[in-house]
Design an enzyme around this catalytic site. Structure first.
Site, PDB file in Angstrom:
ATOM      1  N   GLU A 156      -5.771 -15.262  11.534  1.00 51.42           N
ATOM      2  CA  GLU A 156      -4.327 -15.401  11.628  1.00 51.42           C
ATOM      3  C   GLU A 156      -3.524 -14.257  11.901  1.00 51.42           C
ATOM      4  OE1 GLU A 156      -3.341 -19.024  11.219  1.00 51.42           O
ATOM      5  OE2 GLU A 156      -1.996 -17.771  12.283  1.00 51.42           O
ATOM      6  N   ASP A 227      -1.041  -4.403  23.505  1.00 51.93           N
ATOM      7  CA  ASP A 227      -1.162  -5.341  22.483  1.00 51.93           C
ATOM      8  C   ASP A 227      -0.731  -6.691  22.899  1.00 51.93           C
ATOM      9  OD1 ASP A 227      -0.908  -5.446  19.203  1.00 51.93           O
ATOM     10  OD2 ASP A 227       0.939  -6.299  19.991  1.00 51.93           O
ATOM     11  N   LYS A 231      -2.978 -10.067  22.565  1.00 49.83           N
ATOM     12  CA  LYS A 231      -2.277 -11.499  21.854  1.00 49.83           C
ATOM     13  C   LYS A 231      -2.368 -12.625  22.900  1.00 49.83           C
ATOM     14  CE  LYS A 231       0.158  -8.795  18.325  1.00 49.83           C
ATOM     15  NZ  LYS A 231       1.486  -8.072  18.126  1.00 49.83           N
ATOM     16  N   GLY A 329       5.706  -6.981   8.909  1.00 50.42           N
ATOM     17  CA  GLY A 329       5.481  -5.764   8.232  1.00 50.42           C
ATOM     18  C   GLY A 329       4.099  -5.807   7.845  1.00 50.42           C
TER      19      GLY A 329
HETATM   20  N1  LIG Z   1      -0.080  -2.422  11.229  1.00 52.46           N
HETATM   21  C1  LIG Z   1       0.376  -3.735  11.351  1.00 52.46           C
HETATM   22  O1  LIG Z   1       1.388  -3.915  11.212  1.00 52.46           O
HETATM   23  C2  LIG Z   1      -0.485  -4.569  12.058  1.00 52.46           C
HETATM   24  C3  LIG Z   1      -0.254  -6.244  12.481  1.00 52.46           C
HETATM   25  C4  LIG Z   1      -1.071  -7.105  12.979  1.00 52.46           C
HETATM   26  C5  LIG Z   1      -2.360  -6.369  13.009  1.00 52.46           C
HETATM   27  N2  LIG Z   1      -2.706  -5.272  12.928  1.00 52.46           N
HETATM   28  C6  LIG Z   1      -4.293  -4.844  13.233  1.00 52.46           C
HETATM   29  O2  LIG Z   1      -4.576  -4.603  12.008  1.00 52.46           O
HETATM   30  C7  LIG Z   1      -5.550  -3.453  12.189  1.00 52.46           C
HETATM   31  C8  LIG Z   1      -5.512  -2.339  11.442  1.00 52.46           C
HETATM   32  O3  LIG Z   1      -4.306  -1.985  11.593  1.00 52.46           O
HETATM   33  P1  LIG Z   1      -3.792  -0.766  10.539  1.00 52.46           P
HETATM   34  O4  LIG Z   1      -2.353  -0.521  11.009  1.00 52.46           O
HETATM   35  O5  LIG Z   1      -4.367  -0.931   8.941  1.00 52.46           O
HETATM   36  O6  LIG Z   1      -4.719   0.594  11.226  1.00 52.46           O
HETATM   37  P2  LIG Z   1      -4.869   1.838  10.552  1.00 52.46           P
HETATM   38  O7  LIG Z   1      -4.030   2.418   9.511  1.00 52.46           O
HETATM   39  O8  LIG Z   1      -5.116   2.778  11.906  1.00 52.46           O
HETATM   40  O9  LIG Z   1      -6.426   1.711  10.266  1.00 52.46           O
HETATM   41  C9  LIG Z   1      -7.423   1.498  10.700  1.00 52.46           C
HETATM   42  C10 LIG Z   1      -8.734   1.592  10.028  1.00 52.46           C
HETATM   43  O10 LIG Z   1      -9.882   1.562  10.758  1.00 52.46           O
HETATM   44  C11 LIG Z   1     -10.798   2.366  10.821  1.00 52.46           C
HETATM   45  N3  LIG Z   1     -11.755   2.466  11.868  1.00 52.46           N
HETATM   46  C12 LIG Z   1     -10.911   2.872  13.158  1.00 52.46           C
HETATM   47  N4  LIG Z   1     -11.920   2.785  14.125  1.00 52.46           N
HETATM   48  C13 LIG Z   1     -12.956   2.747  13.274  1.00 52.46           C
HETATM   49  C14 LIG Z   1     -14.468   2.504  13.935  1.00 52.46           C
HETATM   50  N5  LIG Z   1     -14.616   2.599  15.195  1.00 52.46           N
HETATM   51  N6  LIG Z   1     -15.344   2.097  13.091  1.00 52.46           N
HETATM   52  C15 LIG Z   1     -15.054   2.118  11.671  1.00 52.46           C
HETATM   53  N7  LIG Z   1     -13.803   2.254  11.236  1.00 52.46           N
HETATM   54  C16 LIG Z   1     -12.972   2.344  12.120  1.00 52.46           C
HETATM   55  C17 LIG Z   1     -10.329   3.702  10.230  1.00 52.46           C
HETATM   56  O11 LIG Z   1     -10.956   4.710   9.615  1.00 52.46           O
HETATM   57  P3  LIG Z   1     -10.437   6.099   9.501  1.00 52.46           P
HETATM   58  O12 LIG Z   1      -9.203   6.135   8.599  1.00 52.46           O
HETATM   59  O13 LIG Z   1     -11.571   6.743   8.627  1.00 52.46           O
HETATM   60  O14 LIG Z   1     -10.288   6.588  10.861  1.00 52.46           O
HETATM   61  C18 LIG Z   1      -9.020   3.097   9.391  1.00 52.46           C
HETATM   62  O15 LIG Z   1      -9.398   2.826   8.083  1.00 52.46           O
HETATM   63  C19 LIG Z   1      -5.668  -3.073  13.508  1.00 52.46           C
HETATM   64  O16 LIG Z   1      -6.591  -3.783  14.526  1.00 52.46           O
HETATM   65  C20 LIG Z   1      -4.162  -3.429  14.094  1.00 52.46           C
HETATM   66  O17 LIG Z   1      -3.881  -3.704  15.386  1.00 52.46           O
HETATM   67  C21 LIG Z   1      -1.969  -4.321  12.483  1.00 52.46           C
END
Ligand SMILES: NC(=O)c1ccc[n+]([C@@H]2O[C@H](COP(=O)([O-])OP(=O)(O)OC[C@H]3O[C@@H](n4cnc5c(N)ncnc54)[C@H](OP(=O)(O)O)[C@@H]3O)[C@@H](O)[C@H]2O)c1
Length: 364
Positions: A156, A227, A231, A329
């Site tokens: 979702e 992005d 989607k 957010g």
């Molecule tokens: N931020 C938003 O508002 C939002 C909204 C909707 C969807 N999303 C989606 O939710 C996901 C997480 O977003 P986020 O903002 O939390 O990202 P983030 O803060 O950049 O965190 C990403 C996490 O994934 C880990 N990671 C990255 N590449 C990896 C790999 N190859 N193998 C294992 N671990 C890996 C990173 O590890 P390290 O820290 O060790 O590098 C980090 O813990 C993304 O796919 C994003 O598109 C985000």
């Protein structure tokens, strides 16, 4: 009947950390209203990992990962080894293990997230993810795999954070057929476009989104339309039955001509929006597109300010259904994971507890 989930978090960035806090904040409501409890049994990122069948402390992981004391390496191997351990495998067989996948989107091929999801489903775990990659690149095969295993593959949070789209369609619109969609689904570019209308520079507006953790880790994913294309691919795959990837989506992003285009549109009383759309061609092919469009002021999408998003579904029985997201957010994205967990607990309650391979289930 209460449902006690063990959660394996792969990815522990902005979204996963907010999810852990939200689980804590909503613990009483989850137990009281849904009989759901959740215990984190493993966390893995590129730079650290920790696991215990009795549960792990996310805060101690935060400390450990800064000095990599918890170890580093390939998360795929970590997950495979973890799922082979009897203590975790037993919980998976009981339908009580859930992979929470929140690694970064890799727009080349959706990996390693797809591999994480496959490994979890193969072991009998459910999957919830906010990562667009798995459904954007491999929806058909992953959802079929989940169905065969009697497990759920839910995403979702992949589109419009916690606002229900997939759960809305699959859980509340029986027999309705979605025939197309269009909308604004990238908060970062909508924020940049509306700030540029007010005279703020592109770079300053993007910096604000990065500071708030809203922009993707690699901002070109937002700005170049990737992005939104991911989607669009998720929407087309999950709602229209397409088998596409983001690379099949026609794509346009913001560029150095965008400021002039915004100014020209404003002179005609119009607003520029980055619009995703999808539907069938007269020959029955499913197509999806991301493009900058000049919209008249009275268009619903033209009224979206800042980080607001909206999606309009074309349906056969209900006509157009508009879903508008006024607040977005990290809490909203974390909520998507939480709501998927509750959705799993509901489907779990509806089914008798039998071994995964013999079970039948529904996935979007
Ligand atoms: N931020 C938003 O508002 C939002 C909204 C909707 C969807 N999303 C989606 O939710 C996901 C997480 O977003 P986020 O903002 O939390 O990202 P983030 O803060 O950049 O965190 C990403 C996490 O994934 C880990 N990671 C990255 N590449 C990896 C790999 N190859 N193998 C294992 N671990 C890996 C990173 O590890 P390290 O820290 O060790 O590098 C980090 O813990 C993304 O796919 C994003 O598109 C985000």
């Amino acid at each position: 009947m209460s449902v006690d989930f063990d959660l394996v978090l792969v990815g522990f960035g902005n979204v996963a950390r907010r999810f852990v806090d939200l689980l804590h904040e909503q613990r009483a409501a989850l137990a009281r209203d849904f009989g759901v409890s959740a215990n984190i049994v493993a966390i893995a990122t590129r730079h650290g990992r920790i696991a215990s069948p009795r549960g792990v402390d996310a805060r101690s992981f935060e400390r450990a990962r800064t000095d990599t004391a918890a170890g580093t390496g390939d998360t795929r191997r970590f997950l495979r080894d973890l799922l082979a351990r009897e203590a975790f495998a037993r919980r998976a067989r009981a339908g009580r293990l859930v992979l929470v996948e929140t690694t970064t989107l890799d727009i080349r091929d959706g990996r390693p997230a797809i591999d994480h999801v496959r490994a979890a489903l193969a072991a009998g775990a459910h999957v919830v993810t906010a990562n667009k990659g798995p459904a954007a690149f491999a929806y058909a095969s992953l959802s079929a795999m989940a169905r065969r295993a009697g497990r759920r593959f839910l995403f979702e949070g992949a589109v419009m954070d916690g606002i229900p789209i997939f759960n809305l369609v699959h859980e509340t619109l029986p027999t309705v057929r979605v025939t197309g969609f269009h909308g604004v689904v990238n908060a970062t570019t909508n924020y940049i476009l509306t700030e540029m209308e007010q005279g703020r520079s592109f770079a300053d507006a993007l910096a604000i989104m990065q500071a708030e953790g809203i922009a993707e880790a690699d901002p070109s994913l937002d700005v170049d339309g990737w992005d939104a294309a991911a989607k669009a691919s998720v929407l087309a795959n999950a709602l229209l039955g397409a088998r596409m990837t983001p690379h099949d989506v026609e794509r346009e992003g913001l560029n150095d001509r965008t400021a002039a285009r915004i100014a020209a549109a404003a002179r005609d009383g119009r607003r520029v929006k980055l619009v995703v759309s999808g539907g069938r061609t007269p020959r029955g092919r499913i197509r999806a597109r991301v493009a900058l469009e000049d919209l008249p002021a009275n268009d619903l999408l033209a009224g979206l300010e800042g980080q607001q998003n909206a999606l309009i579904l074309d349906t056969d029985l209900l006509g157009e259904i508009a879903i508008v997201q006024r607040g977005s957010g990290l809490t909203q994205t974390a909520y998507a994971l939480l709501s998927d967990l509750v959705a799993i607990s509901r489907s779990d309650r509806d089914r008798p507890p039998v071994r995964p391979r013999a079970r039948r289930g529904r996935t979007p």
